[in-house]
Design a protein around this motif. Structure first.
Motif, mmCIF file in Angstrom:
data_model
loop_
_atom_site.group_PDB
_atom_site.id
_atom_site.type_symbol
_atom_site.label_atom_id
_atom_site.label_comp_id
_atom_site.label_asym_id
_atom_site.label_seq_id
_atom_site.Cartn_x
_atom_site.Cartn_y
_atom_site.Cartn_z
ATOM 1 N N GLN A 298 0.827 -1.214 0.000
ATOM 2 C CA GLN A 298 0.000 0.000 0.000
ATOM 3 C C GLN A 298 0.858 1.260 0.000
ATOM 4 O O GLN A 298 0.383 2.350 -0.338
ATOM 5 N N ARG A 299 2.143 1.111 0.382
ATOM 6 C CA ARG A 299 3.022 2.283 0.371
ATOM 7 C C ARG A 299 3.223 2.816 -1.044
ATOM 8 O O ARG A 299 3.566 3.993 -1.221
ATOM 9 N N MET A 300 3.039 1.968 -2.054
ATOM 10 C CA MET A 300 3.161 2.410 -3.435
ATOM 11 C C MET A 300 2.084 3.439 -3.779
ATOM 12 O O MET A 300 2.290 4.303 -4.636
ATOM 13 N N ILE A 301 0.948 3.353 -3.091
ATOM 14 C CA ILE A 301 -0.165 4.269 -3.338
ATOM 15 C C ILE A 301 -0.182 5.411 -2.328
ATOM 16 O O ILE A 301 -0.312 6.582 -2.699
ATOM 17 N N HIS A 302 -0.015 5.065 -1.054
ATOM 18 C CA HIS A 302 -0.212 6.057 0.009
ATOM 19 C C HIS A 302 1.091 6.582 0.618
ATOM 20 O O HIS A 302 1.037 7.423 1.509
ATOM 21 N N TYR A 308 0.707 0.062 7.780
ATOM 22 C CA TYR A 308 -0.368 -0.494 6.959
ATOM 23 C C TYR A 308 -0.800 -1.859 7.491
ATOM 24 O O TYR A 308 0.021 -2.771 7.608
ATOM 25 N N SER A 317 -8.313 1.338 -0.180
ATOM 26 C CA SER A 317 -8.497 1.254 -1.629
ATOM 27 C C SER A 317 -9.691 2.055 -2.135
ATOM 28 O O SER A 317 -9.853 2.242 -3.338
ATOM 29 N N SER A 319 -12.137 5.103 -3.143
ATOM 30 C CA SER A 319 -11.872 6.423 -3.735
ATOM 31 C C SER A 319 -12.128 7.542 -2.738
ATOM 32 O O SER A 319 -11.652 8.666 -2.905
ATOM 33 N N SER A 323 -6.744 10.694 1.197
ATOM 34 C CA SER A 323 -5.285 10.773 1.046
ATOM 35 C C SER A 323 -4.826 12.203 0.775
ATOM 36 O O SER A 323 -3.856 12.690 1.367
#
Length: 534
Positions: A298-302, A308, A317, A319, A323
């Motif tokens: 999840q670090r790739m996104i947040h 996490y 995840s 929408s 964030s």
């Protein structure tokens, strides 16, 4: 020679003669001590390190053999050389039985003295070598045992074999760390390379960083069992395992532990850690590692430097997860923009948002905001870290809120406490009044002067008073008075303190004046109020 020596003889001339001979033979010790008898010798041994003792046998008060008998149990590594004017077998027999390596007859020849010294030096070296060998062997055993444990943990997290009672690896791990009949969290700690490669640490220091992470992690206090090992398939990661009898306590322990760990490394070393954590399971298996890795992704996104949980992936995840708002909040905190901070806190924890999710949503956001606060630059969080860490890492407070308003107010007050002490808060007059109200609420029992209060927030007294009344509907004096009386009423109902004590507790040194103010405001004396309401 590097050793120290104690010479024990009741004749000073003999002692000085031995010292002179040692110098002549180029065998002068690093330190030389002298004693006339055994009692003096024992006193010297209490104060100084001695490697070799040369002692006469026949002395007043305490003879040489008695001295040796008393010394060996206390200082077993000391080597002895016996001096005697008598070639008596009884003395020699006792000396040999006590482990004495040299028995010299007076007068002493240079050759005999040299050989005796060389013999005891060799014995000392043999003893030191043996100690080193034993120490290295013990360290080797410990290191080997540690590696086997580390490998077993890694094997259990990679194998697809389901645990059975016949699984020797599982049993071996359980002997070192309790995992049977326990709830388990597997936590993968990622050392974020981009946070240290340009600083004082580089990839070449990864072993040192891993060692430091392990030490700090194991020193943190917690109510659950925990262990930590290297991830043998990824040099940039470590694996921590938490176990407990209670499933419901593990998440709280993980939140506290890893926020402490991440904060310590960011503040002390500028190193960012990101942690992925599995769901709680009652078996340590590859499924745990898979979940922890999925959570870590999840670090790739947040982003890095976050905590996490696998159970939160669904929420993360969506929408609607805020964030961008969290990123804006970080910026506003660093800019000390109190107005926008309050707006975002109300937006992130709005009734509408909370209704869409369960309590996990609140916990995720709470932990994320705590992480932002601990890393914020140019705030009290960075300047008075111990106080602020104690304040924000109190996760138990999250369970005490009765409403969302309480939660929002508490979180906002924590942030204000962190930014108001810096003296350069970028806020308008409305927000300055909010800060002044918080200051009054925290210090209502102190002597608060309007001029000093206005000066604290860079406003003139008249302008401050006007804005305060506009925002609160009260003068500053009346606000302070009403707050003090409200606190006094609370004390009267819920405590057994006297009126005089309560008067001082709420900021009135003169209890008679407090009595008049209270009666004028409530129509009752303090004691009447207590009697009617308690």
């Amino acid at each position: 020679m590097n050793q120290s020596m104690l010479i024990v003889d009741d004749e000073e001339l003999i002692r000085q003669g031995i010292i002179a001979r040692l110098e002549y033979l180029d065998l002068k010790p690093q330190a030389v001590y002298e004693a006339e008898n055994g009692f003096q010798a024992l006193d010297i041994l209490k104060k100084h390190k001695v490697d070799i003792i040369i002692t006469d046998i026949r002395m007043a008060d305490m003879d040489g053999l008695t001295l040796i008998n008393k010394t060996i149990p206390l200082y077993p590594k000391i080597q002895f050389i016996i001096l005697s004017g008598y070639a008596e077998f009884a003395y020699a027999e006792q000396a040999i039985r006590l482990g004495v390596k040299a028995y010299l007859l007076k007068p002493i020849s240079n050759d005999a003295l040299k050989k005796a010294i060389e013999d005891v030096l060799q014995k000392l070296e043999e003893g030191e070598q043996l100690s080193r060998t034993v120490s290295e062997g013990a360290r080797s055993i410990i290191e080997k045992k540690s590696y086997i444990f580390e490998k077993n943990i890694n094997d259990l997290l990679r194998t697809t074999e389901i645990y059975t009672e016949k699984n020797n690896v599982y049993d071996t791990v359980d002997k070192e760390f309790p995992i049977k009949n326990k709830w388990i969290l597997v936590c993968i700690i990622n050392i974020d390379g981009d946070s240290y490669e340009q600083k004082q640490f580089g990839y070449k220091d990864i072993d040192l960083i891993q060692f430091s992470v392990k030490n700090v992690f194991m020193e943190l206090k917690t109510h659950c069992n925990r262990t930590i090992v290297n991830n043998l398939v990824n040099v940039n990661q470590l694996i921590a395992v938490l176990s407990s009898d209670r499933e419901d306590s593990l998440r709280k322990e993980a939140e506290w532990l890893f926020n402490q760990l991440m904060n310590t490394f960011w503040k002390k070393m500028g190193i960012s850690l990101t942690v992925g954590i599995s769901s709680a399971k009652n078996i340590l298996s590859a499924e745990c590692a898979k979940e922890a890795q999925e959570a870590l992704l999840q670090r790739m996104i947040h982003g890095n430097s976050n905590l996490y949980f696998y159970n939160d992936i669904k929420l993360l995840s969506t929408s609607n997860f805020p964030s961008s708002e969290l990123n804006m909040l970080r910026q506003y905190i660093e800019r000390h923009d109190a107005g926008n901070i309050e707006f975002l806190i109300n937006e992130i924890f709005s009734d509408e948002q909370i209704k869409k999710y369960n309590i996990s949503y609140i916990r995720i956001l709470w932990v994320r905001i705590i992480g932002i606060l601990l890393k914020a630059e140019n705030t009290a969080f960075s300047k008075d870290s111990k106080h602020m860490e104690k304040l924000v890492l109190n996760f138990e407070v999250l369970d005490s809120f009765q409403s969302l308003n309480e939660l929002r107010s508490y979180l906002y007050s924590i942030i204000l406490e962190g930014i108001q002490t810096t003296g350069d808060i970028d806020i308008n007059s409305k927000n300055k009044i909010k800060l002044s109200i918080k200051y009054i609420n925290d210090n209502y029992n102190q002597d608060i002067a309007i001029n000093e209060l206005a000066d604290k927030f860079n406003m003139s007294p008249n302008y401050f008073s006007a804005v305060f009344k506009r925002e609160t509907g009260q003068t500053t004096v009346n606000y302070i008075k009403d707050l003090r009386l409200k606190k006094a009423c609370d004390y009267l109902i819920h405590s057994g303190k006297s009126v005089v004590e309560i008067s001082k507790e709420v900021g009135y040194e003169d209890s008679q004046y407090f009595f008049k103010v209270f009666k004028k405001a409530t129509g009752q004396t303090p004691l009447q109020y207590r009697k009617l309401n308690k």
